[in-house]
Motif scaffolding. Sequence first.
Motif, short mmCIF file in Angstrom:
data_model
loop_
_atom_site.label_atom_id
_atom_site.label_comp_id
_atom_site.label_asym_id
_atom_site.label_seq_id
_atom_site.Cartn_x
_atom_site.Cartn_y
_atom_site.Cartn_z
N VAL A 35 7.65 -8.28 12.32
CA VAL A 35 7.69 -6.84 12.54
C VAL A 35 8.67 -6.24 11.55
O VAL A 35 9.87 -6.51 11.60
CB VAL A 35 8.12 -6.51 13.99
CG1 VAL A 35 8.08 -5.00 14.21
CG2 VAL A 35 7.22 -7.23 14.99
N ASN A 36 8.16 -5.45 10.62
CA ASN A 36 9.01 -4.85 9.60
C ASN A 36 9.59 -3.54 10.10
O ASN A 36 8.86 -2.59 10.35
CB ASN A 36 8.22 -4.61 8.31
CG ASN A 36 9.10 -4.08 7.20
OD1 ASN A 36 10.29 -4.36 7.15
ND2 ASN A 36 8.51 -3.31 6.30
N THR A 37 10.91 -3.49 10.24
CA THR A 37 11.60 -2.26 10.64
C THR A 37 12.45 -1.74 9.47
O THR A 37 13.54 -1.22 9.66
CB THR A 37 12.49 -2.51 11.87
OG1 THR A 37 13.30 -3.68 11.66
CG2 THR A 37 11.65 -2.70 13.11
N GLY A 38 11.92 -1.93 8.27
CA GLY A 38 12.56 -1.38 7.08
C GLY A 38 13.36 -2.36 6.27
O GLY A 38 14.02 -1.97 5.29
N GLY A 39 13.30 -3.66 6.61
CA GLY A 39 14.13 -4.63 5.93
C GLY A 39 13.44 -5.49 4.89
O GLY A 39 14.09 -6.27 4.20
N PHE A 40 12.11 -5.38 4.77
CA PHE A 40 11.37 -6.25 3.86
C PHE A 40 10.54 -5.42 2.89
O PHE A 40 9.97 -4.39 3.27
CB PHE A 40 10.42 -7.17 4.64
CG PHE A 40 11.11 -8.11 5.59
CD1 PHE A 40 11.65 -9.31 5.13
CD2 PHE A 40 11.22 -7.79 6.94
CE1 PHE A 40 12.28 -10.17 6.01
CE2 PHE A 40 11.86 -8.65 7.82
CZ PHE A 40 12.39 -9.85 7.35
N GLN A 59 -3.14 -17.71 13.00
CA GLN A 59 -3.24 -16.36 12.45
C GLN A 59 -1.85 -15.78 12.29
O GLN A 59 -0.97 -16.02 13.12
CB GLN A 59 -4.08 -15.47 13.38
CG GLN A 59 -4.28 -14.03 12.91
CD GLN A 59 -5.17 -13.25 13.86
OE1 GLN A 59 -6.32 -13.62 14.10
NE2 GLN A 59 -4.64 -12.17 14.40
N HIS A 60 -1.63 -15.03 11.21
CA HIS A 60 -0.35 -14.36 10.99
C HIS A 60 -0.61 -12.87 10.79
O HIS A 60 -1.59 -12.48 10.15
CB HIS A 60 0.37 -14.92 9.76
CG HIS A 60 1.64 -14.18 9.43
ND1 HIS A 60 2.84 -14.46 10.07
CD2 HIS A 60 1.89 -13.16 8.56
CE1 HIS A 60 3.78 -13.65 9.59
NE2 HIS A 60 3.23 -12.85 8.68
N LYS A 61 0.29 -12.04 11.31
CA LYS A 61 0.13 -10.60 11.16
C LYS A 61 1.46 -9.96 10.77
O LYS A 61 2.51 -10.29 11.33
CB LYS A 61 -0.36 -9.97 12.46
CG LYS A 61 -0.63 -8.46 12.35
CD LYS A 61 -1.25 -7.89 13.60
CE LYS A 61 -1.59 -6.41 13.45
NZ LYS A 61 -2.22 -5.83 14.65
N THR A 62 1.40 -9.07 9.80
CA THR A 62 2.55 -8.24 9.45
C THR A 62 2.39 -6.89 10.14
O THR A 62 1.38 -6.21 9.95
CB THR A 62 2.65 -8.04 7.93
OG1 THR A 62 2.87 -9.30 7.30
CG2 THR A 62 3.79 -7.09 7.58
N ILE A 63 3.37 -6.54 10.95
CA ILE A 63 3.32 -5.30 11.72
C ILE A 63 4.33 -4.32 11.12
O ILE A 63 5.54 -4.60 11.10
CB ILE A 63 3.64 -5.54 13.20
CG1 ILE A 63 2.63 -6.54 13.80
CG2 ILE A 63 3.64 -4.23 13.98
CD1 ILE A 63 2.99 -7.01 15.20
N GLU A 102 6.71 -4.86 19.79
CA GLU A 102 5.52 -5.06 18.97
C GLU A 102 4.93 -6.46 19.17
O GLU A 102 3.70 -6.64 19.10
CB GLU A 102 5.83 -4.83 17.49
CG GLU A 102 6.19 -3.39 17.15
CD GLU A 102 5.08 -2.41 17.46
OE1 GLU A 102 3.89 -2.80 17.35
OE2 GLU A 102 5.39 -1.26 17.81
N ILE A 103 5.76 -7.46 19.43
CA ILE A 103 5.27 -8.81 19.67
C ILE A 103 4.43 -8.85 20.95
O ILE A 103 3.37 -9.48 21.00
CB ILE A 103 6.44 -9.81 19.77
CG1 ILE A 103 7.12 -9.98 18.42
CG2 ILE A 103 5.96 -11.16 20.30
CD1 ILE A 103 6.24 -10.55 17.32
N VAL A 104 4.88 -8.15 21.99
CA VAL A 104 4.10 -8.10 23.24
C VAL A 104 2.76 -7.41 22.99
O VAL A 104 1.71 -7.86 23.48
CB VAL A 104 4.89 -7.38 24.34
CG1 VAL A 104 4.01 -7.19 25.58
CG2 VAL A 104 6.14 -8.17 24.72
N LYS A 105 2.76 -6.33 22.24
CA LYS A 105 1.49 -5.63 21.94
C LYS A 105 0.52 -6.56 21.22
O LYS A 105 -0.67 -6.60 21.53
CB LYS A 105 1.77 -4.40 21.07
CG LYS A 105 2.51 -3.28 21.78
CD LYS A 105 2.74 -2.12 20.81
CE LYS A 105 3.51 -0.98 21.46
NZ LYS A 105 3.80 0.12 20.49
#
Length: 396
Positions: A35-40, A59-63, A102-105
Amino acid sequence: MKKKIVLAFSGGLDTSYCVKYLSDECNYEVYTAIVNTGGFNKEELLEIEKNAYGLGVKQHKTIEATKQYYQDCIRFLVYGNVLKNNTYPLSVSAERVFQAIEIVKYAREVNADAVAHGSTGAGNDQVRFDLVFQVMGPELEIVTPIRDLKLSREDEVDYLRQKGVEKDWAKAKYSINKGLWGTSVGGVETLTSAGILPEEAYPTQLEAKEEQLLTLSFEKGELKGIDGEVMNAVEAIQQLEKIASPFAIGRDVHVGDTIIGIKGRVGFEAAAPLITIKAHHLLEKHVLTKWQQHWKEQLGNWYGMMLHEAAFLDPVMRNIEKFLEDTQEQVSGEVYVKLMPYRFEVTGINSTNDLMSAKFGSYGEMNLGWSGEDVKGFTKILSNQIKIFHQVKNQK
């Protein structure tokens, strides 16, 4: 069929271990998400995705959650001028809650049976992840291999090598966590009460040495422009960080109480958050009444404390947010800032809502809205309760 599990994945040693352990030892079908909160940046996110698939995830997901993170949290930290222990802008504390949400979603999206994180049993993050998981996904099992197995770093490296995962796991001297609202820095110096982080520990080094003047524009409490250029709040924060961080501004070491009851220290650099909060606070001093400022300070401190301690989902936080947002109706105008190596000064403001108006009087100089006789009567009444106390005390 294998059970599905969603792992909050950063690509580091702990979460890499978790992928292999959950897959090979626990027989889970592993889904990962960052989960990107502005750090990547984009390149970093692609490398993390590559590492995830290299470890064998299903499966991998970038949120991408940076804008939501600002809208639902950071703006209230600005409204409340929140600095934990008058020092720390809650750079990491706020991020973890939103990452967990976001992980729960995502777990619901893939119909997962469980969720996992790589926190140890020694810090705040385990509580933040667990609490959000329990509130938002009570049907999901929570699996935490690093915490439950009490693994050392060496144990994790040995296990991954046995699984054929060869990588340079040499631990960096300093632990860095970067996000939209600042960067935390942990190292051996922060493990004691007397250590100080050396210059090289900070990700951004001093490059700018000539003074620079900035004009920050606020609209109803939100930073919406720099030097006349209008932008959204996230862009403004990112631009301010880009301008100010080369001055090595915003460095400090925070000392605080952890959720689990022990004291802890962490270094940080947060140029944009500290400048934004201090500029916003000065503007409020000019446009809000003293009682608005008083109660904002009380509730802002409570909001920051509860956010730090993982209570973001408590309904009282929505009540505080409504109060804080309501106080921002008049908080619009320009704030002037001077940047210098290692420090900054907030030098003044300009606002049509400025209550420091000469038509009512100039402090210490001239009174236009009242007379000396008015003050005499006012002071006499104001002194009544104090005079009564002292008279009774003297009689006794």
